[in-house]
Design a protein around this motif. Structure first.
Motif, PDB file in Angstrom:
ATOM      1  N   ASP A 221       1.036  -1.027   0.262  1.00  0.00           N
ATOM      2  CA  ASP A 221      -0.384  -0.427   0.298  1.00  0.00           C
ATOM      3  C   ASP A 221       0.992   0.988   0.002  1.00  0.00           C
ATOM      4  O   ASP A 221       1.837   1.711   1.053  1.00  0.00           O
ATOM      5  N   PRO A 222       0.599   2.198  -1.485  1.00  0.00           N
ATOM      6  CA  PRO A 222       1.767   3.191  -1.079  1.00  0.00           C
ATOM      7  C   PRO A 222       0.898   3.815  -0.705  1.00  0.00           C
ATOM      8  O   PRO A 222       2.034   5.775  -0.265  1.00  0.00           O
ATOM      9  N   ASP A 223       0.346   4.244   0.380  1.00  0.00           N
ATOM     10  CA  ASP A 223      -0.451   5.534   1.218  1.00  0.00           C
ATOM     11  C   ASP A 223      -0.803   4.877   3.350  1.00  0.00           C
ATOM     12  O   ASP A 223      -1.357   5.441   3.114  1.00  0.00           O
TER      13      ASP A 223
ATOM     14  N   PRO B 109       0.231   4.783   6.016  1.00  0.00           N
ATOM     15  CA  PRO B 109       0.552   6.020   7.071  1.00  0.00           C
ATOM     16  C   PRO B 109       1.354   5.838   7.854  1.00  0.00           C
ATOM     17  O   PRO B 109       1.445   6.676   8.823  1.00  0.00           O
TER      18      PRO B 109
ATOM     19  N   ASP C 163       2.940   8.760   9.451  1.00  0.00           N
ATOM     20  CA  ASP C 163       2.586   9.480  10.648  1.00  0.00           C
ATOM     21  C   ASP C 163       2.261   9.028  12.274  1.00  0.00           C
ATOM     22  O   ASP C 163       2.093   9.414  12.724  1.00  0.00           O
TER      23      ASP C 163
ATOM     24  N   SER D 114      10.940   0.154  -2.056  1.00  0.00           N
ATOM     25  CA  SER D 114      10.095   0.564  -3.060  1.00  0.00           C
ATOM     26  C   SER D 114      10.000   0.003  -4.052  1.00  0.00           C
ATOM     27  O   SER D 114       9.759   1.238  -5.347  1.00  0.00           O
TER      28      SER D 114
ATOM     29  N   GLN E  98       6.797   0.365  -7.074  1.00  0.00           N
ATOM     30  CA  GLN E  98       6.169   1.581  -6.610  1.00  0.00           C
ATOM     31  C   GLN E  98       6.974   3.093  -7.264  1.00  0.00           C
ATOM     32  O   GLN E  98       6.837   3.487  -5.810  1.00  0.00           O
TER      33      GLN E  98
ATOM     34  N   HIS F   9       4.803   6.173  -6.364  1.00  0.00           N
ATOM     35  CA  HIS F   9       4.203   6.927  -5.709  1.00  0.00           C
ATOM     36  C   HIS F   9       5.114   7.218  -4.676  1.00  0.00           C
ATOM     37  O   HIS F   9       4.804   6.682  -3.334  1.00  0.00           O
TER      38      HIS F   9
ATOM     39  N   PRO G 180       7.504   8.267  -1.642  1.00  0.00           N
ATOM     40  CA  PRO G 180       7.512   9.075  -0.803  1.00  0.00           C
ATOM     41  C   PRO G 180       8.742   9.406  -0.129  1.00  0.00           C
ATOM     42  O   PRO G 180      10.479   8.722  -0.383  1.00  0.00           O
TER      43      PRO G 180
END
Length: 368
Positions: A306-308, A310, A313, A327, A330, A333, A335
């Motif tokens: 999952d590239p999102d 968190p 955070d 990565s 990916q 995406h 970060p």
């Protein structure tokens, strides 16, 4: 460019007209992409001094880690910090070098006992961004005053200078090792057991949780000492834990150290540093992704597609930090690789880089 000695390296850097992408063996491409001419330190190779009686080895930065390990093993010694081999995880080839291990401060499970790679580092020689040859430290442990460049270079990833030689303290290979492996425990109880074992007087050299979710602890030393400590732990904290010895024990820790369970795959791999007691909260908040724990639970390796997710955070909310190690597949995406620094620390970091690389040509942008 692949200079074969320090003088040639200094000339390459002094005469550079643009950014340089600094690498060792090219096996650990961790960090944001660097656009620049490749400058490899792997041409500077060889052990220059080895004093087994003094537990000290000095080697050129491009020396393969395997060559150093073979040299040490012939005298019954080893690198205390057991550096990770990233090749399977990252899908790279090449040969890991001792300079690359130091530049990345690459440290394995034994960190809980002996410290990180930087804690084994006695001295360095390097060439800064102006082509100046600098040295700091020596061949014995001693108190220092002023700027401790030895510690500063460990983990700087070629952004302050290119290592040409490193001096390291080493340790004797113990007579035996043994690992206690837990039955199935929930994550909170597993972390609690590791913390209790680490707080005991029984001198652990490894405390982690494998990809199968089973907690394990490692003991090393004289056979009788290891046997006694195993018995004491089994009668208290580790009741019912399985005993694994010798080569089988070594293979367990090699797999954990090198993240074998995450190798040969696409997707993200994060390395998260938090308080061990916060580990279960991190995993729960992220939806229980695949994970491997080391350093008593303080280091968490997380694999996800999952590239999102968190990760950063969640970790930041607990006062920790996260590094994106892989990565594959990916990149669109991706970060930032390294955790953003607080403004005061970022200002200090930039000031140090300006002193050692005023032209900004050494791995610019690699660490954000």
């Amino acid at each position: 460019m692949k200079p074969e000695n320090e003088a040639a390296l200094a000339e390459c850097i002094a005469s550079a007209n643009g950014p340089l992408r600094i690498i060792g063996g090219g096996t650990r491409p961790i960090g944001d992409p660097v656009e620049g001419e490749v400058l490899s330190a792997s041409g500077m190779s060889g052990v220059t001094l080895y004093e087994p009686g003094a537990l000290t080895i000095v080697a050129k930065a491009g020396t393969p880690v395997s060559e150093i390990e073979d040299t040490l093993a012939a005298e019954g010694q080893r690198l205390a910090f057991e550096p990770m081999d990233h090749r399977a995880l990252l899908g790279t080839s090449g040969t890991p070098t001792i300079g690359g291990a130091v530049a990345g401060n690459v440290s394995g499970p034994r960190r809980i006992q002996v410290g990180a790679c930087r804690d084994s580092l006695l001295g360095v020689r390097f060439v800064d961004g102006m082509g100046r040859v600098l040295k700091n430290g020596g061949r014995v442990m001693k108190n220092v005053t002023g700027y401790d460049l030895v510690k500063l270079m460990a983990g700087s990833r070629g952004t302050l200078g290119v290592l040409t030689e490193v001096s390291l303290k080493v340790q004797a290979i113990p007579e035996t090792e043994a690992t206690l492996v837990a039955p199935e425990l929930d994550l909170g109880n597993a972390i609690s057991a590791l913390s209790k074992a680490l707080g005991s007087p029984f001198d652990l050299t490894g405390a982690g949780i494998g990809a199968d979710g089973r907690a394990m602890i490692r003991l090393e030393g004289l056979a009788r000492s290891v046997s006694y400590r195993v018995q004491q732990l089994q009668s208290s904290i580790c009741d019912g834990w399985q005993l694994v010895e010798g080569e089988q024990s070594a293979m367990l820790w090699k797999a954990l150290k090198n993240l074998d369970a995450f190798s040969g795959q696409d997707g993200f791999v994060w390395r998260v540093s938090v308080k061990p007691s916060d580990g279960p909260e991190v995993i729960q908040a992220l939806g229980a992704p695949r994970s491997i724990f080391d350093w008593g639970g303080g280091l968490i390796s997380i694999a996800t597609d999952d590239p999102d997710l968190p990760v950063r955070d969640v970790v930041a909310s607990l006062g920790g930090h996260a590094t994106l190690v892989r990565s594959v597949g990916q990149s669109q995406h991706k970060p930032p690789a390294f955790h953003p620094e607080p403004a005061p620390l970022a200002l200090l970091s930039q000031g140090i880089r300006d002193k050692f690389d005023p032209r900004g040509i050494l791995n610019p942008g690699l660490m954000g």
